[in-house]
Design a protein around this motif. Structure first.
Motif, PDB file in Angstrom:
ATOM      1  N   GLN A 637       0.836  -1.200   0.000  1.00 44.48           N
ATOM      2  CA  GLN A 637       0.000   0.000   0.000  1.00 44.48           C
ATOM      3  C   GLN A 637       0.873   1.253   0.000  1.00 44.48           C
ATOM      4  O   GLN A 637       0.606   2.220  -0.728  1.00 44.48           O
ATOM      5  CB  GLN A 637      -0.916  -0.004   1.223  1.00 44.48           C
ATOM      6  N   GLU A 638       1.923   1.256   0.816  1.00 41.65           N
ATOM      7  CA  GLU A 638       2.852   2.385   0.828  1.00 41.65           C
ATOM      8  C   GLU A 638       3.518   2.545  -0.532  1.00 41.65           C
ATOM      9  O   GLU A 638       3.628   3.659  -1.064  1.00 41.65           O
ATOM     10  CB  GLU A 638       3.940   2.155   1.879  1.00 41.65           C
ATOM     11  N   GLU A 639       3.994   1.429  -1.086  1.00 38.55           N
ATOM     12  CA  GLU A 639       4.714   1.488  -2.359  1.00 38.55           C
ATOM     13  C   GLU A 639       3.821   2.015  -3.480  1.00 38.55           C
ATOM     14  O   GLU A 639       4.273   2.790  -4.338  1.00 38.55           O
ATOM     15  CB  GLU A 639       5.255   0.093  -2.701  1.00 38.55           C
ATOM     16  N   ALA A 640       2.552   1.604  -3.473  1.00 35.83           N
ATOM     17  CA  ALA A 640       1.627   2.071  -4.505  1.00 35.83           C
ATOM     18  C   ALA A 640       1.406   3.577  -4.388  1.00 35.83           C
ATOM     19  O   ALA A 640       1.388   4.291  -5.394  1.00 35.83           O
ATOM     20  CB  ALA A 640       0.302   1.320  -4.393  1.00 35.83           C
ATOM     21  N   THR A 641       1.260   4.079  -3.159  1.00 36.97           N
ATOM     22  CA  THR A 641       1.100   5.522  -2.971  1.00 36.97           C
ATOM     23  C   THR A 641       2.346   6.263  -3.428  1.00 36.97           C
ATOM     24  O   THR A 641       2.269   7.306  -4.090  1.00 36.97           O
ATOM     25  CB  THR A 641       0.787   5.832  -1.496  1.00 36.97           C
ATOM     26  N   ILE A 642       3.519   5.735  -3.091  1.00 38.50           N
ATOM     27  CA  ILE A 642       4.771   6.374  -3.504  1.00 38.50           C
ATOM     28  C   ILE A 642       4.884   6.411  -5.030  1.00 38.50           C
ATOM     29  O   ILE A 642       5.325   7.410  -5.608  1.00 38.50           O
ATOM     30  CB  ILE A 642       5.977   5.632  -2.889  1.00 38.50           C
ATOM     31  N   LEU A 643       4.450   5.334  -5.695  1.00 38.94           N
ATOM     32  CA  LEU A 643       4.557   5.246  -7.149  1.00 38.94           C
ATOM     33  C   LEU A 643       3.359   5.868  -7.867  1.00 38.94           C
ATOM     34  O   LEU A 643       3.339   5.919  -9.098  1.00 38.94           O
ATOM     35  CB  LEU A 643       4.711   3.784  -7.571  1.00 38.94           C
ATOM     36  N   GLY A 644       2.343   6.319  -7.097  1.00 37.04           N
ATOM     37  CA  GLY A 644       1.178   6.952  -7.707  1.00 37.04           C
ATOM     38  C   GLY A 644       0.264   5.992  -8.427  1.00 37.04           C
ATOM     39  O   GLY A 644      -0.433   6.374  -9.376  1.00 37.04           O
ATOM     40  N   VAL A 645       0.218   4.740  -7.986  1.00 36.79           N
ATOM     41  CA  VAL A 645      -0.601   3.708  -8.630  1.00 36.79           C
ATOM     42  C   VAL A 645      -1.816   3.409  -7.750  1.00 36.79           C
ATOM     43  O   VAL A 645      -1.661   3.169  -6.546  1.00 36.79           O
ATOM     44  CB  VAL A 645       0.221   2.417  -8.844  1.00 36.79           C
TER      45      VAL A 645
END
Length: 724
Positions: A637-645
């Protein structure tokens, strides 16, 4: 063997360093310039580091072939597992000077007399120390003392230290500050990029008369890069075998499929795990960052990552860390010394996410002089995240100082076992403080053990709550927060949670998200998804769907391991796959359940591609270009927010509330209609647009170091001033 068949005048890809094949890549050109600059300066130390196989030895030999032997006398040490006295003897022998006496004073006098003689002849001496990371600290200090030799205003000896990345860490230690002040230039030799890899191969081939026979397809060059990460030795090994195999098959064309097949053969020969094409499931460690095809304990793969991230390793395997039995079934491997006089902080890690944060912290601590050393302890458990040195290298993560294993068992039994071992470790090594992360079982066990021994506890990712107290992680996180002396949070929401629970505000500081630090450094090296799919015998055509593709990732624990829940979720995913193709990255256990229960038997490969756990840089490549992510992992979830996905969380809760409030996350649970509606919105309009929360900026490790330095300063005894 194959040279005459292809009309070549020699073997282009021998592993032995050969200056005549020197390739002037950007990195090698810069490193060679630094070495020549050092020669011109005629004093101090020049430091060049690089990964195994990066071409350091070739670089040194190229330098030696260019120097003026009438003015410079160079000696090289290649065996560096030496103590101070051995180093003196080896240096004297390397210069070709007969030994006179064995005492240290006699050895120093012999070397100084020889160096002075050279100076009177208008010559100067250069000592090149290869594999310098193996030198003891006493030997490095001896080198520094030798740099004091002078003849008038002229330094008699200049040293070049050539070594692996650990050398940089050594030189950053406080005990070597005096030597560090004499380093006039340093350079890290990283891997070549994709274009340079192709140019390197063509350069070596042209050196032996290549006229495009055999012919390399464009995709073949890309595949070589993916398998070798742009590291010269790996390229040589793979290309040599490719030419041999093409000759034996009486062929003249080299394709990407040929490269992948031969690379897998090499991996099998050196004892590393190989991949089986679907539907047979290969053996994979249950974690998101360890490459199923890369189980070697080695440092040196960089498919596109910074100077440190992972890709299928072809060679340079080394043995796992030695283990020393300490308890009933456990294995406990210390590399720090008990009862050390030097204060240090002990960071506890037990998961993929913990190691990602550890990599960022290590980099921050390495540049600080106002903090004690940072050591870290890795807790391994069967079926959980398995740390490999490939993974360490690609994350830029130093190997654990202490490695502890707990035997198989229930979560309660494993936690109790971990706590018992930690009690022993903390009593033996007495760290100045223990750093725990988030709310996993390892954090709780370490907090309890440290609290009982009166050791301060510093809690990273403090204050995160999902408000579902049926989850063990929730209780763990609360207990760790209440025992901690200093709580570092990653979002403002956490401060509200801690205030409601009565934790004083003066123990809490807002630092930011450490995940962002590591991801920011690694993003340029994210692997294109087509190479990941091709590696696992999946068609990249799936990526060309006009509506984009989704990535599915489920944690290795929980519903993904329950057949009924997994079957229900699989039915939803198969339905989604008709509208949006999915790439499902699944643990070994999950894939085995899917296979044994035939859950995807009626799903075309064009709709759902099932992959084993892939390395971190490959996962970032998959997520970064995806239309959406479906997961139950707070880290993803964090990674998706960081990548804008856009991220669809397959839970009704999340402790990462900030990713819902400000990021790209939506909690949809296992509700089929909610999931389908969210996917339809993503296909129609691109899905939820979020923004990065405050302090998710890649600078968190520096802020954490600042806060810890302030905390550490307060704990130091003040110097008493006696009135005169």
């Amino acid at each position: 063997m194959y040279e005459s068949y292809f009309g070549l005048t020699g073997a282009p890809f021998l592993l032995n360093p050969d200056p005549s094949f020197f390739f002037d890549s950007r990195g090698h050109s810069s490193a060679l310039s630094y070495l020549k600059f050092g020669l011109y300066q005629a004093e101090g130390f020049i430091v060049v580091t690089g990964d195994i196989g990066a071409g350091k030895t070739t670089l040194v030999r190229t330098l030696l072939s260019d120097i003026d032997n009438e003015k410079v006398v160079a000696a090289q040490l290649v065996s560096t597992q030496l103590e101070a006295g051995d180093l003196l003897r080896s240096a004297i022998t390397a210069f070709g000077v007969p030994l006179k006496g064995q005492s240290k004073a006699e050895l120093i006098a012999t070397l100084e007399a020889y160096l002075t003689l050279l100076a009177t002849q208008n010559k100067r001496a250069v000592l090149i120390v290869d594999e310098a990371q193996n030198l003891s600290r006493d030997a490095i200090e001896e080198l520094r003392m030798l740099s004091n030799f002078q003849f008038g205003n002229q330094a008699l000896l200049q040293s070049f230290l050539i070594g692996q990345p650990e050398l940089r860490d050594m030189l950053l230690s406080r005990s070597l500050e005096q030597l560090r002040q004499r380093v006039i230039a340093s350079y890290h030799l990283g891997p070549m990029d994709r274009e340079e890899t192709r140019s390197y191969i063509e350069h070596r081939l042209r050196k032996v008369g290549w006229d495009n026979r055999p012919h390399f397809d464009d995709d073949a060059f890309d595949e070589i890069y993916q398998w070798t990460s742009g590291i010269p030795r790996r390229i040589n090994l793979l290309c040599n075998r490719i030419l041999l195999a093409t000759f034996l098959a009486e062929g003249n064309e080299i394709t990407a499929a040929d490269v992948a097949r031969i690379a897998l053969e090499i991996r099998a020969e050196i004892g590393e795990a190989t991949l089986s094409p679907p539907p047979v499931m290969g053996s994979t460690p249950a974690h998101l960052a360890s490459d199923v095809t890369a189980t070697s304990m080695q440092t040196g793969l960089q498919p596109g990552l910074p100077s440190h991230l992972s890709m299928p390793t072809l060679t340079d395997s080394v043995q796992p860390l030695p283990t020393q039995p300490q308890f009933r079934n456990e294995l406990f491997t210390p590399t720090v010394h008990a009862h050390t006089d030097q204060a240090f902080l002990l960071l506890i890690a037990s998961s993929r996410t913990c190691c990602i944060r550890a990599a960022a912290l290590q980099k921050a601590f390495a540049s600080r002089q106002d903090l004690p050393a940072l050591k870290w302890l890795m807790i391994d458990a069967p079926g959980r995240f398995e740390l490999t040195s490939d993974w360490c290298e690609h994350m830029g993560l130093r190997a654990p100082d202490v490695q502890m294993r707990v035997p198989a068992g229930t979560p309660v039994a494993q936690t109790a076992d971990a706590m018992r071992q930690l009690d022993h470790v903390l009593g033996e090594y007495r760290p100045a403080a223990v750093i725990v992360q988030n709310g996993d079982d390892a954090a709780m066990a370490a907090s309890l053990a440290a609290h009982r021994q009166g050791i301060p506890i510093l809690h990273l990712e403090a204050g995160l709550r999902s408000f579902d107290r049926s989850r063990p992680q929730e209780i763990n996180a609360m207990m760790c927060d209440h025992m901690a002396d200093l709580l570092l949070t990653s979002e403002w929401v956490a401060h509200d949670n801690l205030t409601r629970e009565g934790i004083p505000a003066d123990r809490v500081v807002f630092a930011g998200n450490l995940m962002m630090d590591t991801m920011r450094a690694m993003l340029p090296q994210a692997s294109p998804p087509k190479y990941t799919l091709r590696q696992f015998s999946q068609s990249p055509e799936l990526l060309k769907a006009g509506r984009g593709y989704g990535v599915v990732y489920l944690q290795s624990q929980g519903p993904s391991q329950q057949v009924q829940a997994l079957a229900e979720l699989t039915a939803i995913l198969k339905s989604i796959g008709r509208d949006m193709p999915l790439v499902w990255v699944a643990s070994e256990t999950t894939r085995a359940l899917i296979q044994s229960n035939h859950l995807l038997s009626d799903a075309p490969a064009s709709q759902i591609a099932l992959l084993p756990i892939v390395p971190y840089f490959k996962m970032m490549g998959l997520i970064g270009t995806a239309a959406c992510v479906l997961t139950d992992s707070s880290t993803v979830q964090e990674e998706a927010t960081i990548l804008g996905v856009p991220c669809l969380t397959l839970h009704n809760y999340t402790e990462r509330r900030i990713t819902v409030e400000q990021g790209t996350n939506i909690a949809v649970g296992r509700n089929s209609s909610l999931i389908h509606r969210a996917v339809a919105e993503i296909i129609r309009g691109g899905g939820k647009k979020g923004r990065l929360p405050k302090f998710w900026d890649g600078m968190t490790a520096s802020r954490v170091a600042d806060h810890l330095a302030a905390w550490w300063k307060q704990r130091q005894p003040r110097t008493m001033v006696t009135p005169s």
